[in-house]
Design an enzyme around this catalytic site. Structure first.
Site, PDB file in Angstrom:
ATOM      1  N   ASP A 232      27.216  -5.604  30.060  1.00 40.81           N
ATOM      2  CA  ASP A 232      25.878  -5.127  29.680  1.00 40.81           C
ATOM      3  C   ASP A 232      25.840  -5.006  28.158  1.00 40.81           C
ATOM      4  O   ASP A 232      26.464  -5.810  27.439  1.00 40.81           O
ATOM      5  CB  ASP A 232      25.538  -3.829  30.425  1.00 40.81           C
ATOM      6  CG  ASP A 232      24.032  -3.617  30.575  1.00 40.81           C
ATOM      7  OD1 ASP A 232      23.425  -3.015  29.661  1.00 40.81           O
ATOM      8  OD2 ASP A 232      23.452  -4.072  31.578  1.00 40.81           O
ATOM      9  N   ASP A 233      25.146  -4.011  27.645  1.00 42.12           N
ATOM     10  CA  ASP A 233      24.931  -3.881  26.201  1.00 42.12           C
ATOM     11  C   ASP A 233      26.253  -3.597  25.458  1.00 42.12           C
ATOM     12  O   ASP A 233      27.260  -3.249  26.071  1.00 42.12           O
ATOM     13  CB  ASP A 233      23.933  -2.735  25.975  1.00 42.12           C
ATOM     14  CG  ASP A 233      23.169  -2.874  24.666  1.00 42.12           C
ATOM     15  OD1 ASP A 233      23.554  -3.709  23.824  1.00 42.12           O
ATOM     16  OD2 ASP A 233      22.181  -2.143  24.489  1.00 42.12           O
TER      17      ASP A 233
ATOM     18  N   LYS B   2      21.178 -11.140  31.923  1.00 42.82           N
ATOM     19  CA  LYS B   2      20.194 -10.051  32.011  1.00 42.82           C
ATOM     20  C   LYS B   2      19.464  -9.977  30.680  1.00 42.82           C
ATOM     21  O   LYS B   2      20.098  -9.836  29.632  1.00 42.82           O
ATOM     22  CB  LYS B   2      20.908  -8.729  32.310  1.00 42.82           C
ATOM     23  CG  LYS B   2      20.049  -7.467  32.159  1.00 42.82           C
ATOM     24  CD  LYS B   2      20.823  -6.231  32.634  1.00 42.82           C
ATOM     25  CE  LYS B   2      20.169  -4.920  32.247  1.00 42.82           C
ATOM     26  NZ  LYS B   2      20.970  -3.752  32.684  1.00 42.82           N
TER      27      LYS B   2
ATOM     28  N   ASP C  96      16.975  -7.899  28.633  1.00 44.29           N
ATOM     29  CA  ASP C  96      16.338  -6.597  28.490  1.00 44.29           C
ATOM     30  C   ASP C  96      15.114  -6.721  27.576  1.00 44.29           C
ATOM     31  O   ASP C  96      14.868  -7.803  27.016  1.00 44.29           O
ATOM     32  CB  ASP C  96      17.376  -5.606  27.937  1.00 44.29           C
ATOM     33  CG  ASP C  96      17.128  -4.189  28.424  1.00 44.29           C
ATOM     34  OD1 ASP C  96      16.015  -3.898  28.879  1.00 44.29           O
ATOM     35  OD2 ASP C  96      18.064  -3.362  28.325  1.00 44.29           O
TER      36      ASP C  96
ATOM     37  N   SER D 271      14.091  -7.854  32.682  1.00 40.79           N
ATOM     38  CA  SER D 271      13.679  -6.444  32.661  1.00 40.79           C
ATOM     39  C   SER D 271      12.200  -6.286  32.350  1.00 40.79           C
ATOM     40  O   SER D 271      11.696  -5.163  32.273  1.00 40.79           O
ATOM     41  CB  SER D 271      14.519  -5.674  31.636  1.00 40.79           C
ATOM     42  OG  SER D 271      15.875  -5.741  31.978  1.00 40.79           O
TER      43      SER D 271
ATOM     44  N   ARG E  31      14.190  -5.995  36.987  1.00 42.39           N
ATOM     45  CA  ARG E  31      14.153  -4.538  37.003  1.00 42.39           C
ATOM     46  C   ARG E  31      12.683  -4.121  36.983  1.00 42.39           C
ATOM     47  O   ARG E  31      11.933  -4.514  36.103  1.00 42.39           O
ATOM     48  CB  ARG E  31      14.880  -4.003  35.767  1.00 42.39           C
ATOM     49  CG  ARG E  31      16.412  -4.062  35.874  1.00 42.39           C
ATOM     50  CD  ARG E  31      16.945  -2.925  36.726  1.00 42.39           C
ATOM     51  NE  ARG E  31      16.380  -1.666  36.299  1.00 42.39           N
ATOM     52  CZ  ARG E  31      16.783  -1.011  35.206  1.00 42.39           C
ATOM     53  NH1 ARG E  31      17.787  -1.454  34.493  1.00 42.39           N
ATOM     54  NH2 ARG E  31      16.199   0.128  34.864  1.00 42.39           N
TER      55      ARG E  31
ATOM     56  N   ASP F 222      15.833   3.360  34.488  1.00 41.64           N
ATOM     57  CA  ASP F 222      17.292   3.261  34.626  1.00 41.64           C
ATOM     58  C   ASP F 222      17.830   4.305  35.595  1.00 41.64           C
ATOM     59  O   ASP F 222      17.422   5.469  35.571  1.00 41.64           O
ATOM     60  CB  ASP F 222      17.963   3.545  33.269  1.00 41.64           C
ATOM     61  CG  ASP F 222      17.723   2.438  32.274  1.00 41.64           C
ATOM     62  OD1 ASP F 222      17.038   1.451  32.606  1.00 41.64           O
ATOM     63  OD2 ASP F 222      18.240   2.572  31.146  1.00 41.64           O
TER      64      ASP F 222
HETATM   65  C1  GLA Z   1      18.186  -0.414  29.042  1.00 42.67           C
HETATM   66  C2  GLA Z   1      18.409  -1.024  30.414  1.00 42.67           C
HETATM   67  C3  GLA Z   1      19.737  -0.555  30.987  1.00 42.67           C
HETATM   68  C4  GLA Z   1      20.857  -0.926  30.019  1.00 42.67           C
HETATM   69  C5  GLA Z   1      20.588  -0.352  28.642  1.00 42.67           C
HETATM   70  C6  GLA Z   1      21.582  -0.847  27.616  1.00 42.67           C
HETATM   71  O1  GLA Z   1      17.999   0.957  29.116  1.00 42.67           O
HETATM   72  O2  GLA Z   1      17.377  -0.713  31.296  1.00 42.67           O
HETATM   73  O3  GLA Z   1      19.972  -1.125  32.242  1.00 42.67           O
HETATM   74  O4  GLA Z   1      20.980  -2.319  29.970  1.00 42.67           O
HETATM   75  O5  GLA Z   1      19.282  -0.699  28.195  1.00 42.67           O
HETATM   76  O6  GLA Z   1      21.344  -0.345  26.338  1.00 42.67           O
END
Ligand code: GLA
Length: 431
Positions: A79-80, A156, A158, A190, A215, A219
């Site tokens: 992820d991030d 993914k 975002d 997202s 999404r 979260d």
């Molecule tokens: C957003 C996304 C999360 C995650 C964070 C990472 O909030 O919705 O799922 O990926 O960013 O910073």
């Protein structure tokens, strides 16, 4: 030659190009770093938990050695906070050199060598939500190509730090750019979560054409409150959301937090059951190195997974909200079978809920029931009253096979479906 060129050109010219990547005909399953490991980049002091190639290799080892991969959990998703703060001299994203010294391509190979897949994260906007370099409109093609060159399998995208207009351009453009690389890359958007998740602001027909999953909402956090809030939002809005999903296009209520700190075992069963009713992607965000056997057996429940992964790919719905605090959910499955979930919002004691299949709209016949979490089996006529005891914040979940005896004209078809269900589904369950 000319004709096929024309066809090819026209395949690319539509404004809503169908996401024809053939991927994710059933909801994707795997592991995703974010909820459990967040943006922990302190590898000096927390080497086991920081976002680094070691974490993803550790999880890949667990997935392939502890029985997860065989059940379908094959994606290992970054992820991030994976990237360097700067793009390289060619304008390409690059991983943080200290935390990913081997590079992303090597990590992808590590996954592929084990029968797993690698996912990575980016953001339509100037920065990721964690403040790392984002993908502005002019960077979409180069970032799609970089990801494909690394042999990544899922992306993914975002939406922090972009506005509605940029998102409207960027999400479809990324879909085209990923397709144009020629590498099949599952695409998680997202976008709807940044636009409130509901029509008319969100166009689910279009999303189904450009993304494999999306999404829709907030979260998830490591608490029952958060899980319940997500459940309520998705089922309160089921009329808009349920028809949006199907093979290759899924609503994503966010990660499974089973195995973390916030859920009891009953609540964990509730998350597993309702994510399966929703046909949700099953991305665990937990520590597979230390997971308890209780959490593991819920996540590895073959009947629940079988329901989640049903080939027809039609999500279920909430069909009853009782004053008692019991809610009933139903999902139609292939082979004329279905799944039922009895969920309790109560906070006092196990509640004895009485109903009959007839009351739950089942047609006349005798059904075979498998209790998903106990494995117990029983036969049940549509007209017979039954009682299920549902724990506070817990569920009872049933796989209901096709009726053995149905009415008149349906007799033949019903029996055939039942036979298929017995031959295909049940042996899988008890393997
Ligand atoms: C957003 C996304 C999360 C995650 C964070 C990472 O909030 O919705 O799922 O990926 O960013 O910073």
């Amino acid at each position: 030659m000319h004709f096929s060129l024309l066809l090819f050109a026209c395949a690319l010219c539509g404004s809503t190009l169908a996401l024809n990547n053939g991927l994710m005909r059933t909801p994707p399953m795997g592991w995703l770093a974010w909820e459990r490991f967040r943006c922990d980049i302190d590898c000096q002091n927390d080497p086991k938990n920081c976002i680094s190639e070691n974490l993803f290799m550790d999880m890949a080892d667990r997935l392939s050695e502890d029985g997860w991969r065989e059940l379908g959990y094959v994606y290992v998703n970054i992820d991030d906070c994976w990237s360097s703060m700067e793009r390289d001299e060619n304008g390409r994203l690059q991983p943080d050199p200290k935390r990913f010294p081997g590079g992303i391509r090597k990590l992808a190979r590590y996954m592929h060598d084990r029968g797993l897949k690698l996912g990575i994260y980016g953001d339509m906007g100037t920065h990721t939500c964690g403040g790392y370099p984002g993908t502005t409109l002019d960077k979409i093609e180069i970032d799609a190509q970089t990801i494909a060159d690394w042999e990544v399998d899922m992306f993914k995208f975002d939406g922090c730090y972009s506005n509605a207009t940029e998102q409207e351009q960027g999400y479809p453009l990324m879909s085209k750019a990923l397709n144009a690389t020629g590498r099949p890359i599952g695409y998680s958007c997202s976008w709807p979560a940044y636009r409130g998740g509901l029509p008319p602001k969100v166009n689910y027909t279009q999303l189904g054409e450009i993304c494999n999953l999306w999404r829709n909402y907030d979260d998830i956090q490591d608490s029952w409150d958060s899980v319940l809030n997500i459940i309520d939002w998705f089922f309160d809005n089921q009329d808009a959301l349920q028809p949006a999903a199907g093979p290759g296009r899924w609503n994503d209520p966010d990660m499974l937090i089973i195995g973390d700190f916030g859920l009891s075992l009953d609540q964990s069963r509730s998350q597993m059951a309702l994510w399966s009713i929703m046909a949700a992607p099953l991305f665990m965000s937990n520590d597979l190195r230390t997971i308890s056997s209780g959490a593991r057996s819920i996540l590895q429940n073959k009947i629940a997974i079988g329901i989640n992964q049903d080939a027809m790919g039609m999500p279920g719905r909430r069909i009853l909200k009782e004053k008692s605090g019991i809610e009933v959910f139903w999902r139609p499955l292939s082979n004329n079978a279905s799944a039922l979930v009895f969920f309790s919002r109560r906070t006092d004691m196990p509640y004895r809920y009485t109903s009959s299949l007839r009351q739950l709209n089942f047609t006349t016949g005798s059904y075979k029931i498998i209790d998903v979490f106990t494995g117990k089996m029983a036969s049940l006529k549509d007209s017979t009253d039954f009682v299920v005891s549902v724990n506070p914040t817990g569920v009872v979940m049933w796989y209901v096979s096709a009726p053995a005896r149905t009415n008149l004209n349906h007799l033949r078809r019903g029996q055939e479906a039942h036979r298929v269900a017995e031959e295909n589904f049940i042996p899988y369950v008890f393997l």
